[in-house]
Design a protein around this motif. Sequence first.
Motif, PDB file in Angstrom:
ATOM      1  N   PHE A   1       0.818  -1.211   0.000  1.00  0.00           N
ATOM      2  CA  PHE A   1       0.000   0.000   0.000  1.00  0.00           C
ATOM      3  C   PHE A   1       0.856   1.267   0.000  1.00  0.00           C
ATOM      4  O   PHE A   1       0.343   2.360   0.210  1.00  0.00           O
ATOM      5  N   SER A   2       2.151   1.137  -0.251  1.00  0.00           N
ATOM      6  CA  SER A   2       3.054   2.293  -0.212  1.00  0.00           C
ATOM      7  C   SER A   2       2.861   3.200  -1.418  1.00  0.00           C
ATOM      8  O   SER A   2       2.293   2.800  -2.440  1.00  0.00           O
ATOM      9  N   ASP A   3       3.360   4.411  -1.303  1.00  0.00           N
ATOM     10  CA  ASP A   3       3.310   5.358  -2.418  1.00  0.00           C
ATOM     11  C   ASP A   3       4.055   4.806  -3.628  1.00  0.00           C
ATOM     12  O   ASP A   3       3.611   4.955  -4.768  1.00  0.00           O
ATOM     13  N   GLN A   4       5.196   4.164  -3.387  1.00  0.00           N
ATOM     14  CA  GLN A   4       5.990   3.619  -4.479  1.00  0.00           C
ATOM     15  C   GLN A   4       5.232   2.515  -5.215  1.00  0.00           C
ATOM     16  O   GLN A   4       5.245   2.460  -6.449  1.00  0.00           O
ATOM     17  N   GLU A   5       4.565   1.661  -4.471  1.00  0.00           N
ATOM     18  CA  GLU A   5       3.797   0.579  -5.089  1.00  0.00           C
ATOM     19  C   GLU A   5       2.614   1.147  -5.869  1.00  0.00           C
ATOM     20  O   GLU A   5       2.307   0.700  -6.974  1.00  0.00           O
ATOM     21  N   PHE A   6       1.941   2.147  -5.293  1.00  0.00           N
ATOM     22  CA  PHE A   6       0.827   2.789  -5.996  1.00  0.00           C
ATOM     23  C   PHE A   6       1.317   3.395  -7.308  1.00  0.00           C
ATOM     24  O   PHE A   6       0.696   3.207  -8.362  1.00  0.00           O
ATOM     25  N   GLU A   7       2.434   4.111  -7.250  1.00  0.00           N
ATOM     26  CA  GLU A   7       2.968   4.750  -8.451  1.00  0.00           C
ATOM     27  C   GLU A   7       3.305   3.715  -9.522  1.00  0.00           C
ATOM     28  O   GLU A   7       2.944   3.889 -10.693  1.00  0.00           O
ATOM     29  N   ALA A   8       3.980   2.651  -9.136  1.00  0.00           N
ATOM     30  CA  ALA A   8       4.358   1.613 -10.102  1.00  0.00           C
ATOM     31  C   ALA A   8       3.127   0.976 -10.735  1.00  0.00           C
ATOM     32  O   ALA A   8       3.070   0.796 -11.962  1.00  0.00           O
ATOM     33  N   CYS A   9       2.128   0.656  -9.933  1.00  0.00           N
ATOM     34  CA  CYS A   9       0.908   0.031 -10.462  1.00  0.00           C
ATOM     35  C   CYS A   9       0.107   1.012 -11.324  1.00  0.00           C
ATOM     36  O   CYS A   9      -0.446   0.619 -12.357  1.00  0.00           O
ATOM     37  N   PHE A  10       0.048   2.262 -10.893  1.00  0.00           N
ATOM     38  CA  PHE A  10      -0.676   3.279 -11.662  1.00  0.00           C
ATOM     39  C   PHE A  10      -0.032   3.454 -13.034  1.00  0.00           C
ATOM     40  O   PHE A  10      -0.718   3.466 -14.060  1.00  0.00           O
ATOM     41  N   LEU A  11       1.292   3.593 -13.057  1.00  0.00           N
ATOM     42  CA  LEU A  11       1.987   3.774 -14.330  1.00  0.00           C
ATOM     43  C   LEU A  11       1.836   2.554 -15.232  1.00  0.00           C
ATOM     44  O   LEU A  11       1.650   2.692 -16.439  1.00  0.00           O
ATOM     45  N   ALA A  12       1.900   1.367 -14.651  1.00  0.00           N
ATOM     46  CA  ALA A  12       1.731   0.141 -15.437  1.00  0.00           C
ATOM     47  C   ALA A  12       0.333   0.070 -16.044  1.00  0.00           C
ATOM     48  O   ALA A  12       0.154  -0.372 -17.178  1.00  0.00           O
ATOM     49  N   ALA A  13      -0.677   0.542 -15.306  1.00  0.00           N
ATOM     50  CA  ALA A  13      -2.043   0.528 -15.821  1.00  0.00           C
ATOM     51  C   ALA A  13      -2.263   1.610 -16.874  1.00  0.00           C
ATOM     52  O   ALA A  13      -3.020   1.417 -17.831  1.00  0.00           O
ATOM     53  N   MET A  14      -1.601   2.745 -16.709  1.00  0.00           N
ATOM     54  CA  MET A  14      -1.800   3.868 -17.623  1.00  0.00           C
ATOM     55  C   MET A  14      -1.004   3.749 -18.925  1.00  0.00           C
ATOM     56  O   MET A  14      -1.406   4.288 -19.946  1.00  0.00           O
ATOM     57  N   GLU A  15       0.112   3.060 -18.873  1.00  0.00           N
ATOM     58  CA  GLU A  15       0.978   2.987 -20.045  1.00  0.00           C
ATOM     59  C   GLU A  15       0.261   2.490 -21.298  1.00  0.00           C
ATOM     60  O   GLU A  15       0.362   3.117 -22.358  1.00  0.00           O
ATOM     61  N   PRO A  16      -0.506   1.405 -21.234  1.00  0.00           N
ATOM     62  CA  PRO A  16      -1.211   0.964 -22.436  1.00  0.00           C
ATOM     63  C   PRO A  16      -2.224   2.005 -22.935  1.00  0.00           C
ATOM     64  O   PRO A  16      -2.413   2.165 -24.149  1.00  0.00           O
ATOM     65  N   LEU A  17      -2.869   2.695 -22.022  1.00  0.00           N
ATOM     66  CA  LEU A  17      -3.834   3.729 -22.415  1.00  0.00           C
ATOM     67  C   LEU A  17      -3.148   4.910 -23.063  1.00  0.00           C
ATOM     68  O   LEU A  17      -3.652   5.465 -24.050  1.00  0.00           O
ATOM     69  N   MET A  18      -2.018   5.296 -22.548  1.00  0.00           N
ATOM     70  CA  MET A  18      -1.294   6.430 -23.106  1.00  0.00           C
ATOM     71  C   MET A  18      -0.797   6.111 -24.516  1.00  0.00           C
ATOM     72  O   MET A  18      -0.753   6.992 -25.374  1.00  0.00           O
ATOM     73  N   GLY A  19      -0.454   4.866 -24.762  1.00  0.00           N
ATOM     74  CA  GLY A  19       0.004   4.466 -26.092  1.00  0.00           C
ATOM     75  C   GLY A  19      -1.091   4.627 -27.149  1.00  0.00           C
ATOM     76  O   GLY A  19      -0.808   4.905 -28.307  1.00  0.00           O
ATOM     77  N   THR A  20      -2.332   4.496 -26.754  1.00  0.00           N
ATOM     78  CA  THR A  20      -3.433   4.631 -27.719  1.00  0.00           C
ATOM     79  C   THR A  20      -3.655   6.093 -28.111  1.00  0.00           C
ATOM     80  O   THR A  20      -4.195   6.367 -29.177  1.00  0.00           O
ATOM     81  N   LEU A  21      -3.228   7.020 -27.279  1.00  0.00           N
ATOM     82  CA  LEU A  21      -3.390   8.447 -27.590  1.00  0.00           C
ATOM     83  C   LEU A  21      -2.400   8.919 -28.647  1.00  0.00           C
ATOM     84  O   LEU A  21      -2.664   9.874 -29.347  1.00  0.00           O
ATOM     85  N   GLU A  22      -1.276   8.230 -28.744  1.00  0.00           N
ATOM     86  CA  GLU A  22      -0.248   8.641 -29.682  1.00  0.00           C
ATOM     87  C   GLU A  22      -0.556   8.207 -31.111  1.00  0.00           C
ATOM     88  O   GLU A  22       0.057   8.671 -32.042  1.00  0.00           O
ATOM     89  N   GLN A  23      -1.473   7.294 -31.283  1.00  0.00           N
ATOM     90  CA  GLN A  23      -1.741   6.748 -32.607  1.00  0.00           C
ATOM     91  C   GLN A  23      -2.680   7.582 -33.404  1.00  0.00           C
ATOM     92  O   GLN A  23      -3.457   8.340 -33.097  1.00  0.00           O
TER      93      GLN A  23
END
Length: 102
Positions: free
Chosen positions: A80-102
């Motif tokens: 539940f740490s900030d670091q774990e939240f950040e890592a999981c958030f970025l991992a979840a957002m990365e695929p979504l962000m890739g769709t915006l570039e196309q």
Amino acid sequence: MWNEHFGIGIVECMAAGKIILAHKSGGPKMDIVVPFEGGQTGFLADDEDSYAEAVERILALPPAARLLIRSNARQSVDRFSDQEFEACFLAAMEPLMGTLEQ
């Protein structure tokens, strides 16, 4: 508290090395007071009798068993740490962000 959605107070107490006795519902039951690497992290109860039984068990624990539960609980809340939240958030957002570039 019955059906608490998360339980930050419980997480903070576990991080501080306290033996936890929480209500057997909601976040504590599903996500927080759950085994860590096969070890116990606390206790759950849902009525007067089960709370009384859990308190008796906690008070009867030998010091080594108490220390093991406390250690498991402290280690388990790192998820539940900030670091774990950040890592999981970025991992979840990365695929979504890739769709915006196309």
